[in-house]
Write a protein that holds these residues in place. Structure first.
Motif, PDB file in Angstrom:
ATOM      1  N   LEU A  42       3.569   5.548  -1.304  1.00  0.00           N
ATOM      2  CA  LEU A  42       4.530   4.617  -1.962  1.00  0.00           C
ATOM      3  C   LEU A  42       5.893   4.388  -1.393  1.00  0.00           C
ATOM      4  O   LEU A  42       6.322   3.335  -1.214  1.00  0.00           O
ATOM      5  CB  LEU A  42       4.602   5.256  -3.381  1.00  0.00           C
ATOM      6  CG  LEU A  42       3.446   5.409  -4.353  1.00  0.00           C
ATOM      7  CD1 LEU A  42       3.728   6.196  -5.577  1.00  0.00           C
ATOM      8  CD2 LEU A  42       2.810   4.109  -4.648  1.00  0.00           C
ATOM      9  N   GLY A  43       6.110   5.410  -0.568  1.00  0.00           N
ATOM     10  CA  GLY A  43       7.339   5.140   0.299  1.00  0.00           C
ATOM     11  C   GLY A  43       7.296   4.151   1.348  1.00  0.00           C
ATOM     12  O   GLY A  43       8.359   3.514   1.687  1.00  0.00           O
ATOM     13  N   GLY A  44       6.012   3.920   2.007  1.00  0.00           N
ATOM     14  CA  GLY A  44       5.778   3.025   2.783  1.00  0.00           C
ATOM     15  C   GLY A  44       5.645   1.741   2.447  1.00  0.00           C
ATOM     16  O   GLY A  44       5.453   0.609   3.031  1.00  0.00           O
ATOM     17  N   GLY A  45       5.679   1.467   0.987  1.00  0.00           N
ATOM     18  CA  GLY A  45       5.355   0.244   0.488  1.00  0.00           C
ATOM     19  C   GLY A  45       6.540  -0.506  -0.014  1.00  0.00           C
ATOM     20  O   GLY A  45       7.684   0.006  -0.252  1.00  0.00           O
ATOM     21  N   ALA A  46       6.687  -1.776   0.365  1.00  0.00           N
ATOM     22  CA  ALA A  46       7.970  -2.639   0.229  1.00  0.00           C
ATOM     23  C   ALA A  46       8.301  -2.715  -1.415  1.00  0.00           C
ATOM     24  O   ALA A  46       7.424  -3.147  -2.080  1.00  0.00           O
ATOM     25  CB  ALA A  46       7.757  -4.040   0.766  1.00  0.00           C
ATOM     26  N   GLY A  47       9.592  -2.432  -1.392  1.00  0.00           N
ATOM     27  CA  GLY A  47       9.930  -2.543  -3.099  1.00  0.00           C
ATOM     28  C   GLY A  47       9.483  -1.383  -3.876  1.00  0.00           C
ATOM     29  O   GLY A  47       9.529  -1.663  -5.141  1.00  0.00           O
ATOM     30  N   VAL A  48       9.100  -0.195  -3.402  1.00  0.00           N
ATOM     31  CA  VAL A  48       8.532   0.741  -4.345  1.00  0.00           C
ATOM     32  C   VAL A  48       9.667   2.025  -3.782  1.00  0.00           C
ATOM     33  O   VAL A  48       9.472   2.454  -2.761  1.00  0.00           O
ATOM     34  CB  VAL A  48       6.965   0.970  -4.157  1.00  0.00           C
ATOM     35  CG1 VAL A  48       6.710   2.257  -4.940  1.00  0.00           C
ATOM     36  CG2 VAL A  48       6.258  -0.136  -4.596  1.00  0.00           C
TER      37      VAL A  48
END
Length: 233
Positions: A35-41
């Protein structure tokens, strides 16, 4: 209770705050990386048991709780039911290794906005978090097939359940009932607008009105009620 992050299905530009709940520290660490690598999350907290969820939700104010089901003590099903019974609660996205029929239906009836299996690709988990935050239901293909099979096999709801569901739906006006039936068929707002010759904002208004009149939390619960009434066939 939900935090300041807001997701939209159009721009998907706002940050979504996520609380990860799983009794396995390695799973939590993996989800934090995904999730940390997901944009905007943004992962704003972690919990190892459903018992920890209420206090953490009050403290970190997530938009979405990513919930495992099988945990010692207070499991994810009980935690989801307790959390979603509180006004203003964050959305819940169930992520589990199991898909027992009873677990799926109980979680969705409790107000979970989605149900995914842990073998879901990382990018799809991130996308599901954003969609649930934006108010769109998310089900893994396996879960969707199982729910459809249950509905077909039971002919919608049982006799008593069907009658009770239809009685509840009488609270809706004609147009709201039509929109609810389309939600029960799994159609998006845009698809419903096209089918019923309405604008998307008008569809959203009818969906919101139906949820309010029926005392439901989200579209998934509305779809389940419509299918119990056997109106989506």
């Amino acid at each position: 209770m939900a935090g300041a992050g807001v997701a939209t299905l159009d721009g998907m530009s706002e940050r979504v705050r996520v609380l990860v709940v799983d009794d396995d520290p390695l799973v939590r660490a993996g989800l934090r990386m995904i999730l940390g690598g997901g944009a905007g999350v943004e992962v704003v907290g972690e919990a190892g048991s459903g018992a920890e969820v209420p206090a953490l939700v009050a403290e970190v104010r997530p938009d979405v709780v990513l919930m495992d089901l099988h945990m010692p003590g207070v499991d994810g099903l009980a935690a989801t039911e307790r959390l979603r019974a509180v006004p203003g609660a964050p959305e819940v996205l169930v992520l589990t290794a199991f898909e027992a029929d009873g677990h799926v239906r109980r979680a969705l009836r409790a107000g979970a906005g989605g149900f995914l299996l842990k073998d879901t690709p990382p990018a799809d988990i991130v996308a599901a978090v954003r969609r649930v935050a934006a108010g769109e239901p998310v089900l893994s293909p396996e879960v969707t097939r199982r729910l459809i099979g249950l509905a077909v096999g039971a002919g919608g709801g049982g006799g008593d359940r069907r009658a009770a569901a239809r009685e509840r739906l009488r609270a809706l006006n004609t147009r709201e009932t039509e929109v609810a039936a389309e939600v029960g068929r799994g159609r998006s707002n845009a698809e419903i607008a096209s089918a019923l010759h309405l604008s998307v904002p008008t569809v959203k208004t009818h969906v919101s009105a139906a949820l309010a009149k029926l005392g439901l939390n989200n579209r998934v619960q509305l779809a389940l009620l419509v299918n119990d009434a056997d109106l989506a066939s």
